[in-house]
Design a protein around this motif. Structure first.
Motif, PDB file in Angstrom:
ATOM      1  N   THR A  11      39.505 -67.552  26.837  1.00 59.17           N
ATOM      2  CA  THR A  11      39.330 -69.002  26.889  1.00 59.17           C
ATOM      3  C   THR A  11      38.110 -69.543  26.158  1.00 59.17           C
ATOM      4  O   THR A  11      38.166 -70.673  25.670  1.00 59.17           O
ATOM      5  CB  THR A  11      39.340 -69.486  28.355  1.00 59.17           C
ATOM      6  N   PRO A  43      41.052 -80.997  35.326  1.00 63.03           N
ATOM      7  CA  PRO A  43      40.812 -80.210  34.114  1.00 63.03           C
ATOM      8  C   PRO A  43      39.663 -80.762  33.281  1.00 63.03           C
ATOM      9  O   PRO A  43      38.903 -80.004  32.678  1.00 63.03           O
ATOM     10  CB  PRO A  43      42.147 -80.306  33.369  1.00 63.03           C
ATOM     11  N   TYR A  59      36.922 -77.638  33.992  1.00 62.25           N
ATOM     12  CA  TYR A  59      37.107 -76.532  33.063  1.00 62.25           C
ATOM     13  C   TYR A  59      35.967 -76.460  32.046  1.00 62.25           C
ATOM     14  O   TYR A  59      35.653 -77.455  31.397  1.00 62.25           O
ATOM     15  CB  TYR A  59      38.423 -76.671  32.301  1.00 62.25           C
ATOM     16  N   ILE A 118      41.807 -73.061  28.892  1.00 64.38           N
ATOM     17  CA  ILE A 118      42.170 -72.714  30.270  1.00 64.38           C
ATOM     18  C   ILE A 118      43.416 -73.491  30.692  1.00 64.38           C
ATOM     19  O   ILE A 118      44.293 -72.958  31.385  1.00 64.38           O
ATOM     20  CB  ILE A 118      41.001 -73.010  31.233  1.00 64.38           C
ATOM     21  N   LEU A 119      43.511 -74.738  30.274  1.00 64.13           N
ATOM     22  CA  LEU A 119      44.652 -75.561  30.667  1.00 64.13           C
ATOM     23  C   LEU A 119      45.952 -75.012  30.088  1.00 64.13           C
ATOM     24  O   LEU A 119      46.969 -74.966  30.783  1.00 64.13           O
ATOM     25  CB  LEU A 119      44.440 -77.010  30.219  1.00 64.13           C
ATOM     26  N   ASP A 128      46.550 -71.877  29.285  1.00 64.33           N
ATOM     27  CA  ASP A 128      46.834 -70.617  29.977  1.00 64.33           C
ATOM     28  C   ASP A 128      47.475 -70.870  31.342  1.00 64.33           C
ATOM     29  O   ASP A 128      48.473 -70.236  31.702  1.00 64.33           O
ATOM     30  CB  ASP A 128      45.535 -69.825  30.134  1.00 64.33           C
ATOM     31  N   TYR A 129      46.918 -71.829  32.086  1.00 61.00           N
ATOM     32  CA  TYR A 129      47.435 -72.096  33.432  1.00 61.00           C
ATOM     33  C   TYR A 129      48.820 -72.742  33.394  1.00 61.00           C
ATOM     34  O   TYR A 129      49.737 -72.318  34.113  1.00 61.00           O
ATOM     35  CB  TYR A 129      46.468 -72.982  34.214  1.00 61.00           C
ATOM     36  N   ARG A 146      51.628 -70.319  32.431  1.00 63.22           N
ATOM     37  CA  ARG A 146      51.934 -69.325  33.459  1.00 63.22           C
ATOM     38  C   ARG A 146      52.612 -69.923  34.687  1.00 63.22           C
ATOM     39  O   ARG A 146      53.508 -69.314  35.270  1.00 63.22           O
ATOM     40  CB  ARG A 146      50.647 -68.635  33.929  1.00 63.22           C
ATOM     41  N   ALA A 147      52.187 -71.111  35.099  1.00 61.09           N
ATOM     42  CA  ALA A 147      52.516 -71.560  36.450  1.00 61.09           C
ATOM     43  C   ALA A 147      53.278 -72.874  36.569  1.00 61.09           C
ATOM     44  O   ALA A 147      53.746 -73.197  37.657  1.00 61.09           O
ATOM     45  CB  ALA A 147      51.226 -71.677  37.270  1.00 61.09           C
TER      46      ALA A 147
END
Length: 210
Positions: free
Chosen positions: A52, A109, A113, A118-119, A121-122, A125-126
């Motif tokens: 990141t 965010p 962050y 990072i945003l 990546d998250y 994934r989710a």
């Protein structure tokens, strides 16, 4: 027949069976193959970690703020509310910049962050919660651009991709302290390693945060 005689017959039969097996057969690997070599192409779907601070391993793709607004309204608004201001499932994703040293803090965010990737990546994934990993890379870039735009961090005409995302200067970037406790150093050792349980040298600098 007495039990002692019966035991003798059983033992004799076992010995006869053993003697009939060629000793050379013991310890031989069966003629069966187990598994196959793993190629880099086989790992593409799992190799999604992003470094990141500099955005290393961000994928190809691009998204704009207007495109992100459409993605958000189709797949995010039910949980996060209009303009990411908070909905029935989650609180606001907007605002709070400068509140991390105050009480209460507003965690978004934009406010929390330290690094913009990072945003990505998250979200990849989710999100969305009912269908994680269903968004394309372009959709993730776009919705990230929209959310950062709502936080005032990128302009309306911003194009989010692997290069531009890593360049965003986040307001909370320098507000973190390095965790230098000995048990967080996680030094890799490949030879002449210290016994398990040995505490790492706290005088050495900790690894850079990811």
């Amino acid at each position: 027949m007495r039990s002692r005689d019966l035991l003798g017959l059983v033992a004799g039969a076992l010995l006869a069976g053993v003697s009939s097996v060629d000793a050379a057969d013991y310890g031989q690997r069966p003629e069966v193959g187990y598994g196959k070599p793993v190629a880099d192409a086989d790992l593409v779907l799992w190799n999604i970690d992003i470094h990141t601070p500099d955005g290393a391993n961000l994928p190809a793709g691009e998204g704009t703020v207007p495109a992100g607004k459409l993605v958000y309204e189709q797949k995010c608004i039910a949980c996060h509310g209009e303009k990411a201001a908070g909905g029935p499932v989650y609180g606001t994703l907007v605002g709070g910049i400068g509140s991390m040293t105050k009480s209460p803090r507003v965690l978004t965010p934009g406010s929390m962050y330290p690094y913009a990737p990072i945003l990505f990546d998250y979200v990849r994934r989710a999100m969305p919660m009912d269908a994680p990993q269903s968004l394309t890379n372009d959709e993730v870039y776009a919705v990230a651009a929209y959310i950062y735009n709502l936080n005032g961090l990128v302009p309306d005409d911003f194009k989010m991709n692997a290069t531009t995302m890593a360049r965003i200067e986040m307001p909370n970037r320098d507000a973190f302290v390095r965790d230098n406790r000995p048990d967080t150093l996680a030094e890799r050792c490949m030879s002449d390693c210290k016994p398990i349980g040995t505490v790492a040298d706290a005088s050495k600098p900790a690894a850079a945060p990811r």
